[in-house]
Scaffold this motif. Structure first.
Motif, PDB file in Angstrom:
ATOM      1  N   HIS A  73      -9.889 -12.557 -29.288  1.00 38.65           N
ATOM      2  CA  HIS A  73      -9.065 -11.676 -30.100  1.00 38.65           C
ATOM      3  C   HIS A  73      -7.708 -11.632 -29.400  1.00 38.65           C
ATOM      4  CE1 HIS A  73     -12.807 -10.514 -31.922  1.00 38.65           C
ATOM      5  NE2 HIS A  73     -13.225  -9.815 -30.874  1.00 38.65           N
ATOM      6  N   MET A  74      -6.642 -11.496 -30.189  1.00 39.25           N
ATOM      7  CA  MET A  74      -5.304 -11.489 -29.605  1.00 39.25           C
ATOM      8  C   MET A  74      -4.544 -10.246 -30.040  1.00 39.25           C
ATOM      9  SD  MET A  74      -5.260 -14.282 -27.851  1.00 39.25           S
ATOM     10  CE  MET A  74      -3.518 -14.350 -27.421  1.00 39.25           C
ATOM     11  N   GLY A 133      -5.807  -1.271 -22.431  1.00 40.30           N
ATOM     12  CA  GLY A 133      -6.630  -1.360 -21.240  1.00 40.30           C
ATOM     13  C   GLY A 133      -7.878  -2.210 -21.385  1.00 40.30           C
ATOM     14  N   ASP A 134      -8.247  -2.527 -22.626  1.00 40.22           N
ATOM     15  CA  ASP A 134      -9.444  -3.319 -22.878  1.00 40.22           C
ATOM     16  C   ASP A 134      -9.161  -4.810 -23.025  1.00 40.22           C
ATOM     17  OD1 ASP A 134     -10.746  -0.633 -24.871  1.00 40.22           O
ATOM     18  OD2 ASP A 134     -11.307  -1.214 -22.833  1.00 40.22           O
ATOM     19  N   TYR A 135      -7.893  -5.205 -22.895  1.00 38.64           N
ATOM     20  CA  TYR A 135      -7.547  -6.611 -22.982  1.00 38.64           C
ATOM     21  C   TYR A 135      -7.535  -7.237 -21.592  1.00 38.64           C
ATOM     22  CZ  TYR A 135      -6.953  -6.745 -27.946  1.00 38.64           C
ATOM     23  OH  TYR A 135      -7.210  -6.739 -29.305  1.00 38.64           O
ATOM     24  N   CYS A 162       1.972 -10.186 -24.968  1.00 35.87           N
ATOM     25  CA  CYS A 162       0.845 -10.803 -25.654  1.00 35.87           C
ATOM     26  C   CYS A 162      -0.388 -10.624 -24.774  1.00 35.87           C
ATOM     27  CB  CYS A 162       1.168 -12.282 -25.847  1.00 35.87           C
ATOM     28  SG  CYS A 162      -0.149 -13.277 -26.536  1.00 35.87           S
ATOM     29  N   ALA A 163      -1.559 -10.422 -25.402  1.00 33.35           N
ATOM     30  CA  ALA A 163      -2.778 -10.204 -24.644  1.00 33.35           C
ATOM     31  C   ALA A 163      -3.972 -10.826 -25.351  1.00 33.35           C
ATOM     32  CB  ALA A 163      -3.015  -8.708 -24.439  1.00 33.35           C
ATOM     33  N   ALA A 164      -4.999 -11.124 -24.570  1.00 37.37           N
ATOM     34  CA  ALA A 164      -6.210 -11.756 -25.088  1.00 37.37           C
ATOM     35  C   ALA A 164      -7.449 -10.990 -24.630  1.00 37.37           C
ATOM     36  CB  ALA A 164      -6.289 -13.202 -24.611  1.00 37.37           C
ATOM     37  N   VAL A 197      -7.382 -17.993 -19.613  1.00 40.24           N
ATOM     38  CA  VAL A 197      -6.251 -18.385 -20.442  1.00 40.24           C
ATOM     39  C   VAL A 197      -4.959 -17.859 -19.826  1.00 40.24           C
ATOM     40  CG1 VAL A 197      -6.457 -16.339 -21.903  1.00 40.24           C
ATOM     41  CG2 VAL A 197      -5.428 -18.449 -22.816  1.00 40.24           C
ATOM     42  N   GLN A 198      -3.904 -18.662 -19.925  1.00 42.45           N
ATOM     43  CA  GLN A 198      -2.559 -18.248 -19.513  1.00 42.45           C
ATOM     44  C   GLN A 198      -1.717 -18.078 -20.785  1.00 42.45           C
ATOM     45  OE1 GLN A 198      -3.796 -21.305 -17.811  1.00 42.45           O
ATOM     46  NE2 GLN A 198      -4.826 -19.788 -16.525  1.00 42.45           N
ATOM     47  N   LEU A 199      -0.908 -17.014 -20.808  1.00 42.67           N
ATOM     48  CA  LEU A 199      -0.127 -16.671 -21.991  1.00 42.67           C
ATOM     49  C   LEU A 199       1.356 -16.594 -21.636  1.00 42.67           C
ATOM     50  CD1 LEU A 199      -2.435 -13.739 -23.193  1.00 42.67           C
ATOM     51  CD2 LEU A 199      -2.460 -16.102 -24.000  1.00 42.67           C
TER      52      LEU A 199
END
Length: 125
Positions: A33-34, A110-112, A96-98, A2-4
């Motif tokens: 999850h976001m 660090g877990d995204y 933003c992160a996924a 995915v690109q954000l």
């Protein structure tokens, strides 16, 4: 993958509001999850808010609880962060992160797995 792409940052006076958006492409965000995280220069990236892939649960940093609201529209492939009652200490680059939905729902940056380029939020006093 995915690109954000984040949007909606800017300069606002203390007490004002901003709404950040994170538009995804490449894959549907219903697979993830976001989260929203922020970073000041010279500091570690910190947790702001996260939301499960279905939107059934949210989590907030104590510093923003009651002022910020995270939401998602899986049909529009977009995640939002509504920020009210902004304070100068909210000034930062917001990311933003996924995180893939079959992995545990967590709040640690660090877990995204995937990240946007960030959008600057500046709150003047």
């Amino acid at each position: 993958q995915v690109q954000l792409v984040e949007a909606g940052g800017g300069l606002v006076q203390a007490g004002g509001s901003l709404r950040l958006s994170c538009a995804a492409s490449g894959r549907t965000i219903s697979s993830y999850h976001m989260g929203w995280f922020r970073q000041d220069p010279g500091k570690a990236r910190e947790f702001v808010a996260t939301i499960t892939w279905s939107g059934s649960a949210t989590s907030y940093a104590d510093s923003v609880k009651g002022r910020f609201t995270i939401s998602r529209d899986n049909a529009k492939n977009t995640v939002y962060l509504q920020m009210n009652s902004l304070k100068p200490e909210d000034t930062a680059v917001y990311y933003c992160a996924a995180r893939y939905k079959y992995r545990p729902y967590v709040n640690t940056a660090g877990d995204y797995d995937y990240w946007g380029q960030g959008t600057q939020v500046t709150v003047s006093s």
